[in-house]
Design a protein around this motif. Structure first.
Motif: not given
Length: 173
Positions: A55-62
């Motif tokens: 899971f991730t936030n779609d506004h991240t550097h990665k």
């Protein structure tokens, strides 16, 4: 370490068993300047089928990094049980509410307070292309005896199993 002959399916199954229970992987991506960046990622613990999900936030550097260069590496480590796994593959950003619901765990609310309704919630799917593991299933005493035997006989010490897996390029985008 010894290398035994196993079928690719044996290696995939054993790889899944080794990863099972290791909650955090270090994910390495390629930064925009070509340097490597690593960060801890919570691993969804399910039967390994050649894909790993995060899971991730779609506004991240990665996310910016994997959209520019899809190559990633994951490192799993469980020193208490002498298990080490290195995985590489291609990563894709996935926005799929049904898949997110399937993988959801209530503890993820710490990162996504709005739960599955969080508008920035997304998934990263890593399609595994290559993997290598080192596994020492024996007890510490058996390892010590093997080490002492190697020292006394002059033979190389082989503490456990080492396997490589090459699945080739992924089949999806």
């Amino acid at each position: 370490m010894t290398t035994t002959t196993k079928t690719p399916q044996d290696v995939v199954e054993h790889l899944g068993k080794l990863i099972h229970g290791i909650k955090v992987a270090m994910m390495t991506t390629v930064d925009t300047d070509g340097s490597l960046r690593s960060r801890p990622m919570w691993t969804y613990d399910k039967d390994f089928d050649g894909e790993l999900w995060f899971f991730t936030n779609d506004h991240t550097h990665k996310v910016d990094e994997v959209q520019k260069d899809h190559h990633v590496s994951l490192a799993y480590s469980d020193p208490t049980r002498d298990r080490y796994v290195s995985v590489s593959g291609r990563c894709a950003l996935i926005r799929d509410k049904a898949k997110a619901k399937e993988l959801w765990n209530p503890s993820l609310k710490a990162w996504f307070p709005q739960g599955l309704d969080d508008p920035n919630l997304a998934l990263l799917r890593v399609s595994v292309e290559k993997a290598e593991y080192w596994d020492t299933p024996n007890s510490k005493m058996v390892q010590l005896v093997g080490f002492v035997k190697a020292v006394l006989t002059g033979e190389k010490y082989h503490p456990g199993d080492n396997q490589k897996l090459d699945r080739g390029a992924p089949r999806h985008n």
